[in-house]
Design a protein around this motif. Structure first.
Motif, PDB file in Angstrom:
ATOM      1  N   VAL A 200      61.708  -9.029  59.096  1.00  0.00           N
ATOM      2  CA  VAL A 200      62.980  -8.946  58.628  1.00  0.00           C
ATOM      3  C   VAL A 200      63.618  -9.531  58.901  1.00  0.00           C
ATOM      4  O   VAL A 200      65.289  -9.942  57.947  1.00  0.00           O
ATOM      5  N   THR A 201      64.710  -8.737  59.673  1.00  0.00           N
ATOM      6  CA  THR A 201      65.832  -8.701  60.666  1.00  0.00           C
ATOM      7  C   THR A 201      66.396  -9.848  61.117  1.00  0.00           C
ATOM      8  O   THR A 201      67.811 -10.574  60.488  1.00  0.00           O
ATOM      9  N   LEU A 202      65.175 -11.192  61.318  1.00  0.00           N
ATOM     10  CA  LEU A 202      65.736 -12.281  61.984  1.00  0.00           C
ATOM     11  C   LEU A 202      65.724 -13.244  60.435  1.00  0.00           C
ATOM     12  O   LEU A 202      66.353 -13.459  60.640  1.00  0.00           O
ATOM     13  N   LEU A 203      65.104 -12.638  59.257  1.00  0.00           N
ATOM     14  CA  LEU A 203      65.487 -13.868  58.679  1.00  0.00           C
ATOM     15  C   LEU A 203      66.757 -13.342  57.719  1.00  0.00           C
ATOM     16  O   LEU A 203      67.168 -13.980  57.333  1.00  0.00           O
ATOM     17  N   THR A 204      67.030 -12.250  58.063  1.00  0.00           N
ATOM     18  CA  THR A 204      68.050 -11.764  57.180  1.00  0.00           C
ATOM     19  C   THR A 204      69.169 -12.211  57.783  1.00  0.00           C
ATOM     20  O   THR A 204      70.048 -12.655  57.824  1.00  0.00           O
ATOM     21  N   ARG A 205      68.928 -12.272  59.669  1.00  0.00           N
ATOM     22  CA  ARG A 205      70.384 -12.550  60.264  1.00  0.00           C
ATOM     23  C   ARG A 205      70.263 -14.416  60.095  1.00  0.00           C
ATOM     24  O   ARG A 205      71.738 -14.154  60.002  1.00  0.00           O
ATOM     25  N   LEU A 206      69.449 -14.713  59.754  1.00  0.00           N
ATOM     26  CA  LEU A 206      69.413 -16.453  59.504  1.00  0.00           C
ATOM     27  C   LEU A 206      69.537 -16.445  58.641  1.00  0.00           C
ATOM     28  O   LEU A 206      70.232 -17.580  57.879  1.00  0.00           O
ATOM     29  N   VAL A 492      66.413 -24.090  59.002  1.00  0.00           N
ATOM     30  CA  VAL A 492      65.534 -22.584  59.848  1.00  0.00           C
ATOM     31  C   VAL A 492      65.318 -21.506  59.066  1.00  0.00           C
ATOM     32  O   VAL A 492      63.996 -21.035  59.280  1.00  0.00           O
ATOM     33  N   ARG A 493      66.285 -21.684  58.272  1.00  0.00           N
ATOM     34  CA  ARG A 493      65.832 -20.829  57.607  1.00  0.00           C
ATOM     35  C   ARG A 493      64.904 -20.745  56.050  1.00  0.00           C
ATOM     36  O   ARG A 493      64.036 -19.745  56.552  1.00  0.00           O
ATOM     37  N   GLU A 494      64.821 -21.575  55.924  1.00  0.00           N
ATOM     38  CA  GLU A 494      64.140 -21.824  55.084  1.00  0.00           C
ATOM     39  C   GLU A 494      63.034 -22.240  55.259  1.00  0.00           C
ATOM     40  O   GLU A 494      61.491 -21.886  55.365  1.00  0.00           O
ATOM     41  N   GLN A 495      62.622 -22.518  56.692  1.00  0.00           N
ATOM     42  CA  GLN A 495      61.537 -22.325  57.699  1.00  0.00           C
ATOM     43  C   GLN A 495      60.773 -20.786  57.679  1.00  0.00           C
ATOM     44  O   GLN A 495      59.475 -20.765  57.733  1.00  0.00           O
ATOM     45  N   TYR A 496      61.924 -20.081  58.165  1.00  0.00           N
ATOM     46  CA  TYR A 496      61.160 -19.047  58.557  1.00  0.00           C
ATOM     47  C   TYR A 496      61.266 -18.213  57.339  1.00  0.00           C
ATOM     48  O   TYR A 496      60.181 -17.600  57.731  1.00  0.00           O
ATOM     49  N   ALA A 497      61.843 -18.475  56.302  1.00  0.00           N
ATOM     50  CA  ALA A 497      61.436 -17.751  55.377  1.00  0.00           C
ATOM     51  C   ALA A 497      59.654 -17.997  55.382  1.00  0.00           C
ATOM     52  O   ALA A 497      58.923 -17.478  54.354  1.00  0.00           O
ATOM     53  N   ARG A 498      59.925 -19.397  54.911  1.00  0.00           N
ATOM     54  CA  ARG A 498      58.664 -19.689  54.776  1.00  0.00           C
ATOM     55  C   ARG A 498      57.364 -19.447  55.197  1.00  0.00           C
ATOM     56  O   ARG A 498      56.082 -18.778  55.118  1.00  0.00           O
ATOM     57  N   ARG A 499      57.440 -18.778  56.726  1.00  0.00           N
ATOM     58  CA  ARG A 499      56.490 -18.957  57.339  1.00  0.00           C
ATOM     59  C   ARG A 499      56.098 -16.863  56.805  1.00  0.00           C
ATOM     60  O   ARG A 499      55.538 -16.630  56.857  1.00  0.00           O
ATOM     61  N   LEU A 514      68.462 -12.387  49.774  1.00  0.00           N
ATOM     62  CA  LEU A 514      68.669 -12.389  51.262  1.00  0.00           C
ATOM     63  C   LEU A 514      70.381 -13.316  50.816  1.00  0.00           C
ATOM     64  O   LEU A 514      70.716 -13.073  52.085  1.00  0.00           O
ATOM     65  N   VAL A 515      69.523 -14.487  50.307  1.00  0.00           N
ATOM     66  CA  VAL A 515      70.316 -15.608  50.601  1.00  0.00           C
ATOM     67  C   VAL A 515      71.707 -15.884  49.779  1.00  0.00           C
ATOM     68  O   VAL A 515      73.129 -15.146  49.843  1.00  0.00           O
TER      69      VAL A 515
END
Ligand SMILES: Cc1ncc(C[n+]2csc(CCOP(=O)(O)OP(=O)(O)O)c2C)c(N)n1
Length: 943
Positions: A200-206, A492-499, A514-515
């Motif tokens: 979650v931290t990683l996605l927030t950062r992205l 990359v944010r979109e891809q990671y969010a999907r993941r 988040l965005v």
């Protein structure tokens, strides 16, 4: 044992042992086991040898003791074939370790990797069929990936070496490092799945990273921001690196990077508030800088400014410094290294200690700049040198696969942008920037390697550049196909969010929130900033560059201290054998303290250094062959004539309270000088000196001079007391060993940004060094130093001239009394060594009415002292500026107006020196002698 030695052994015996080893490695004597294991790589290379063994003993493994019956074979292959298969298996493993990167999926834009036939089990000899693979125990191959047999392990091996991370480690010459890396990579020790919280931290950062760029683009359409997009993951990578550095003991991180993504890094990594960045976009700072203040610094564009901030980590606070840099790509690299080294060094005691874990250098490079700019190689070459190491730099190549409009094939001769680092024994980790978790894992491995081996490491982050080089550029003019792909490529944010949604870690709406919240934070900061506009402004004014008369600096060193220090500088341990010839020279340094004098340059320098060390000034002196001195005059480091051991007396002063460092530098000017500049910026109270072998060579470091040393104060408010020792003077050695290009420094001097001194006696040198260290106002000093004068009797000084007095910006004619000065008709003013050519000329003794004075400080021009000088010569009808440099060089053109300003209208100012020249000096000694003679005669009016 080398594989060649197999021939000398009883091959049958070896073969039998090998069969036993295959069946059960533990059953074999450890010595033999070690042999087989160390030989595993070499065996692969020597398959013919294995084959030959089999040719010689085709039936040796058929049954009997040691038959490889224990191999977990479903349908056991004949032992001979198995032995060959093991060798082929080893080959396959080695191919993955060495060339796996060629098949890795590194490009987020989906280009196909080129692959390599050596990675294909079907193309090996023997062909490694799935059945054969099942018979090869994985541990025989010394694999660390999971799996009992090669068949189980191969997919893991592929995923490890040919996935979204790839490695180049097999070029490293240290066996220990290679083994450590293989183990770390194959065991996935640094690639464990992230916890939910970490995800979650990683996605927030992205989301923050992307939101920041998007907001700026919309709010300031067309303004340059050098967006990070396409390499967004660099920010969480830096987060991770700082966290790990802190855990390793770092309290400081120094970061160097170019324009790409810099604003995002400033905001999110360094912690610069959004409103400060937004203010610059609004042009606030620029308006204030231009204002009405003529002495203000010029400031710099927003993506060159440095900044500092404190980051909280789970191991404590870390001070992060993003170093200011010019547009010139990569030149900040050695500066960052020097800064880091200074931060790692203890300046509070005489012992020179340096703790590499206490500060981390991080350099972010462009993929075009890294192979293209030679300063990169010069900087890489510093990494393991005792005087320069920072315990390993983390290099990240922000690889967007394009340099402005230039494709990689046009920009480098190597496959990877990172290839030059391979020559420096550096592990290289390539990672696909669209696999955010892999990118974090790459940093984990890199930082673990750095912590373990204190060695540089490179992470090649392969991404793309979502927009043009800058926001005004249309990239599809030059890269149409690439940009067609990028247009529809999810971030990359979109891809990671999907993941994460697929994994059930977050809900779809949360990713949107988040965005939205990151954009909202930007908008809020922007609104608050706008509300301050027109209210007189809350922003501080631009800096003024401090000017004004030089404060007096006490540089004399009272009576008894210098003789005591002189003794200590000559002391060596019991039994230490100084070279007999050198011993004589050194011992003369005792006599020179007497009435007769004779203290030469080197002795004066040693005494200046020693006195400063005992008063608490740290000193660092580097340059090519500086320990001895290019002209064999310094000898700070002594070498035992019999044992070769070294002893540096100045490092052992009883009363020293600050460290002394002296190092021979590598044969570099650019990186060597950049490093010292960085050091001097981070430790402003230290006297940091860099010496050129000959002054001419300083132009190899011209970018550091132009872009940092002379302009850093004006652009970034960054001051330094860095001292350049530049051997200068015309002694008939040809165009290249004569001139330190004084004219360049004179042209660059303004607003009291630097000091330029060309002194003519040892005492002056002593005082100017001390003044430089003790001056309240830190400024770089360009000090022209002599060659012949190093030993010239006339340039030596007496002890009382060091123990008393101070630096004189101008030395009046010492041969004339006041009356003679009043009567003089001509005043010759010169600087440096040419003074001795003039007063040493055979015609000098017969000349009357001519005074010869020396301008010792060329910049800032000592206006008041010059006026006083002129007032002592009321009868002169002409003043001559004499120099040995050509008229378009030297100090003349930058000094002429100062000389004229002080002169009454009826007094003529005349130039004597070499005429305008394309090259600094004659190539032939005879021509040189004729020119020197002419210059002296013209000055003296003796034709
Ligand atoms: C020494 C130097 N030469 C030329 C330039 C002009 N320039 C600015 S950015 C750039 C391309 C850099 O490409 P790369 O290193 O791949 O970084 P990117 O902009 O793609 O992030 C060039 C040539 C420069 N800034 N510095």
């Amino acid at each position: 044992m080398e594989p060649e030695q197999f021939d000398d052994l009883n091959a049958g015996f070896v073969q039998e042992l090998f069969a036993q080893y295959l069946a059960s490695p533990e059953a074999v004597d450890p010595e033999w086991r070690a042999l087989f294991e160390s030989g595993s790589a070499t065996l692969v290379e020597s398959q013919p040898l294995v084959r030959r063994l089999l040719e010689l003993y085709p039936h040796a493994l058929d049954g009997g003791n040691g038959a490889p019956a224990a191999a977990p074979a479903p349908a056991a292959a004949p032992p001979g074939e198995l032995l060959g298969a093991v060798a082929a298996g080893m080959s396959l493993v080695k191919a993955h370790r060495t060339h796996g990167h060629l098949a890795a999926r590194l490009d987020p834009l989906g280009s196909e990797p080129i692959g390599d036939p050596a990675l294909d089990p079907d193309r090996l000899e023997p062909r490694l069929t799935p059945e054969l693979q099942q018979q090869i125990p994985a541990r025989v191959l010394r694999l660390h990936v999971p799996g009992e047999t090669l068949a189980d392990a191969l997919p893991q091996l592929r995923e490890t070496y040919c996935g979204t991370i790839a490695y180049e480690i097999e070029h490293i010459s240290s066996h220990e490092q290679r083994v450590w890396l293989r183990n770390a990579i194959e065991s996935n020790r640094y690639r464990q799945p992230l916890s939910r919280e970490e995800q979650v931290t990683l996605l927030t950062r992205l989301s923050e990273v992307e939101g920041f760029e998007r907001y700026l683009r919309r709010a300031f359409l067309g303004q340059k921001q050098f967006s990070i997009e396409g390499l967004d993951v660099m920010v969480p990578m830096l987060d991770e690196a700082f966290e790990l550095a802190a855990a390793d003991g770092a309290r400081e991180v120094v970061l160097g990077m170019a324009h790409r993504g810099r604003l995002n890094v400033l905001a999110h990594v360094v912690g610069r508030p959004y409103d400060t960045i937004l203010r610059e976009f609004e042009g606030e700072r620029v308006l204030e800088a231009v204002g009405s203040d003529p002495e203000g610094g010029t400031g710099d564009v927003k993506y060159h400014h440095g900044a500092g901030g404190v980051r909280k980590t789970s191991s404590g606070d870390v001070q992060v410094t993003l170093t200011s840099n010019p547009s010139h790509l990569e030149y900040v690299d050695p500066v960052v290294e020097g800064q880091t080294r200074a931060l790692q060094t203890d300046h509070e005691s005489a012992a020179d200690t340096h703790d590499p874990s206490s500060a981390l250098a991080v350099l972010i490079h462009g993929d075009a700049a890294f192979p293209g700019q030679g300063i990169v190689a010069e900087t890489l070459n510093l990494q393991a040198l005792v005087g320069y190491t920072t315990g390993g730099t983390l290099h990240v190549i922000a690889n967007n696969q394009v340099g402005f409009t230039t494709d990689p094939e046009e920009g480098r001769s190597t496959r990877y942008s990172s290839d030059i680092a391979k020559g420096y024994d550096t592990p290289i980790v390539h990672v696909n920037a669209d696999d955010a978790e892999a990118a974090v894992a790459a940093i984990r491995l890199a930082m673990a390697f750095r912590a373990r081996f204190r060695h540089d490491v490179v992470v090649d982050l392969v991404g793309y550049r979502r927009f043009g080089h800058n926001e005004g550029d249309e990239p599809s003019y030059t890269q149409p196909l690439m940009y067609r792909t990028i247009e529809s490529h999810p971030s990359v944010r979109e891809q990671y969010a999907r993941r994460l949604v697929e994994r059930g870690v977050v809900a779809e709406e949360e990713t949107e929130e988040l965005v939205a919240s990151s954009q909202a934070a930007m908008r809020e900061a922007h609104d608050a900033l706008k509300a301050t506009f027109g209210s007189g402004g809350s922003a501080g004014r631009e800096r003024r560059i401090g000017r004004g008369a030089d404060t007096q600096v006490e540089t004399a060193v009272e009576g008894e201290r210098l003789p005591a220090l002189n003794e200590e500088l000559l002391a060596v341990p019991e039994g230490f054998k100084v070279h007999p010839k050198l011993l004589k020279t050194l011992e003369r340094r005792r006599e020179t303290l007497g009435e007769e004098g004779g203290i030469d340059w080197a002795q004066a320098e040693g005494l200046a250094f020693a006195s400063l060390l005992t008063d608490g000034t740290p000193i660092r002196l580097t340059g090519q062959d500086t320990e001895r001195g290019t002209f064999s005059h310094r000898h700070l480091v002594l070498h035992d004539h019999e044992s070769g051991e070294t002893w540096t007396p100045i490092e052992h002063l009883r009363e020293a309270v600050a460290p002394f460092q002296v190092y021979n530098s590598p044969l570099s000017e650019m990186a060597a000088l950049g490093f010292e500049y960085g050091y001097s910026v981070s430790c402003p109270r230290a006297l940091v000196l860099w010496e050129a072998q000959f002054g001419d060579f300083v132009n190899s470091a011209q970018v550091i001079v132009d872009q940092f040393i002379v302009s850093g104060l004006s652009k970034w408010g960054q001051s330094s007391r860095l001292t350049l020792l530049l051997p200068h003077g015309y002694e008939g050695n040809g165009p290249e060993h004569s001139s330190a290009r004084l004219e360049r420094f004179m042209q660059l001097a303004a607003q009291e940004n630097i000091r330029v001194v060309n002194c003519s006696t040892a005492a002056q040198y002593f005082h100017v060094l001390r003044r430089q260290a003790l001056h309240a106002k830190a400024r770089p000093l360009v000090l022209l130093t002599p060659k012949g004068l190093l030993r010239l009797q006339g340039a030596t000084s007496r002890l009382d001239e060091l123990a008393g007095g101070s630096f004189q910006p101008i030395i009046d004619d010492p041969t004339l009394d006041e009356e003679a000065k009043r009567q003089a008709d001509r005043l010759v003013l010169c600087s440096g060594k040419v003074y001795y050519d003039i007063v040493g000329h055979e015609a000098f003794k017969d000349v009357e009415g001519v005074a010869v004075a020396r301008l010792e400080q060329l910049y800032p021009f000592p206006v008041g002292v010059y006026d006083e000088l002129l007032s002592r010569y009321p009868s002169v009808s002409e003043v001559i500026w004499a120099q040995e440099e050509p008229q378009n060089m030297g100090a003349w053109r930058a000094t002429r107006h100062r000389l004229e300003e002080g002169l009454p209208a009826e007094v003529e100012l005349r130039y004597v020196g070499r005429p305008w020249r394309a090259s600094p000096s004659e190539g032939y000694p005879t021509a040189h002698a004729l020119e020197q003679d002419r210059i002296a005669r013209e000055c003296l009016g003796a034709y």
